[in-house]
Motif scaffolding. Sequence first.
Motif, PDB file in Angstrom:
ATOM      1  N   TYR A 216      -4.276  11.617   6.245  1.00  0.00           N
ATOM      2  CA  TYR A 216      -3.947  10.191   6.315  1.00  0.00           C
ATOM      3  C   TYR A 216      -5.007   9.395   7.064  1.00  0.00           C
ATOM      4  O   TYR A 216      -5.151   8.194   6.832  1.00  0.00           O
TER       5      TYR A 216
ATOM      6  N   ASP B 252       0.841  -1.192   0.000  1.00  0.00           N
ATOM      7  CA  ASP B 252       0.000   0.000   0.000  1.00  0.00           C
ATOM      8  C   ASP B 252       0.875   1.241   0.000  1.00  0.00           C
ATOM      9  O   ASP B 252       1.667   1.448   0.923  1.00  0.00           O
TER      10      ASP B 252
ATOM     11  N   ARG C  25      -9.170   1.427   4.038  1.00  0.00           N
ATOM     12  CA  ARG C  25      -8.309   0.274   3.780  1.00  0.00           C
ATOM     13  C   ARG C  25      -8.305  -0.683   4.965  1.00  0.00           C
ATOM     14  O   ARG C  25      -8.556  -0.299   6.091  1.00  0.00           O
TER      15      ARG C  25
ATOM     16  N   ASP D  52      -8.282   9.886   6.686  1.00  0.00           N
ATOM     17  CA  ASP D  52      -9.243   9.567   5.622  1.00  0.00           C
ATOM     18  C   ASP D  52      -8.690   8.496   4.689  1.00  0.00           C
ATOM     19  O   ASP D  52      -9.409   7.612   4.236  1.00  0.00           O
ATOM     20  N   TRP D  53      -7.405   8.591   4.371  1.00  0.00           N
ATOM     21  CA  TRP D  53      -6.797   7.604   3.472  1.00  0.00           C
ATOM     22  C   TRP D  53      -6.854   6.213   4.097  1.00  0.00           C
ATOM     23  O   TRP D  53      -7.219   5.245   3.445  1.00  0.00           O
TER      24      TRP D  53
ATOM     25  N   VAL E 294      -2.118  16.141   3.379  1.00  0.00           N
ATOM     26  CA  VAL E 294      -2.838  14.904   3.053  1.00  0.00           C
ATOM     27  C   VAL E 294      -3.490  14.425   4.333  1.00  0.00           C
ATOM     28  O   VAL E 294      -2.839  14.380   5.380  1.00  0.00           O
TER      29      VAL E 294
ATOM     30  N   GLY F 263      -0.777   7.338   1.462  1.00  0.00           N
ATOM     31  CA  GLY F 263      -1.237   8.597   0.897  1.00  0.00           C
ATOM     32  C   GLY F 263      -1.669   8.513  -0.551  1.00  0.00           C
ATOM     33  O   GLY F 263      -1.987   9.532  -1.162  1.00  0.00           O
ATOM     34  N   GLY F 264      -1.662   7.293  -1.110  1.00  0.00           N
ATOM     35  CA  GLY F 264      -2.074   7.128  -2.510  1.00  0.00           C
ATOM     36  C   GLY F 264      -1.166   7.903  -3.447  1.00  0.00           C
ATOM     37  O   GLY F 264       0.051   7.888  -3.306  1.00  0.00           O
TER      38      GLY F 264
END
Length: 174
Positions: free
Chosen positions: A41, A27, A48, A43-44, A39, A30-31
């Motif tokens: 993180y 993974d 997942r 929410d990111w 960012v 932070g995409g």
Amino acid sequence: MRTEGTILLVRVTMLLGLIKWAASGLDKVGGKYGWTQNVNYTDWAVHRHFYVGDWLYFVFDKHLYTVLEVNQTNYEQCFDHEFITNITRGGRDVYQLTQARPYYFISSGGYCFHGMKLAINVEQPLPASPAPSSFSSAKINASPPQIGKHFITPAVTFVVTLVWVLLFARARSF
């Protein structure tokens, strides 16, 4: 001279390695943004699932940022002096999640106060179903089977099943 049992053991070990490799995940934290400021993180990570054996891939500017594993208190207070592990190496760093437990990561130098912090909970992977004992008993499903959070495509499932059958057919012929 190799015995039938030794050959079978080597083949099964290779197959298990292939299955483990297919099931583990990487993974990028932070995409598309990576490990940087601005960012969210939380929410990111909320979208997942992380499992034992997965890898986190941190992409960042090593001249500006760091990646430190810390405990929960240091995560909450952005305290970077008593870290558990410094993951920072070259700005393209990976970290394997080896235990089912919460993990906490921050960036030092005050960047943690600007949102560069990540908290995740790592779970045990779901047990994999046993491989079919013969090709004739293999079933092809419309949807790919799930191992943990990772989906294996029908093509990979077919190849693994075929390899499994060939290994046992060959082992029996020796």
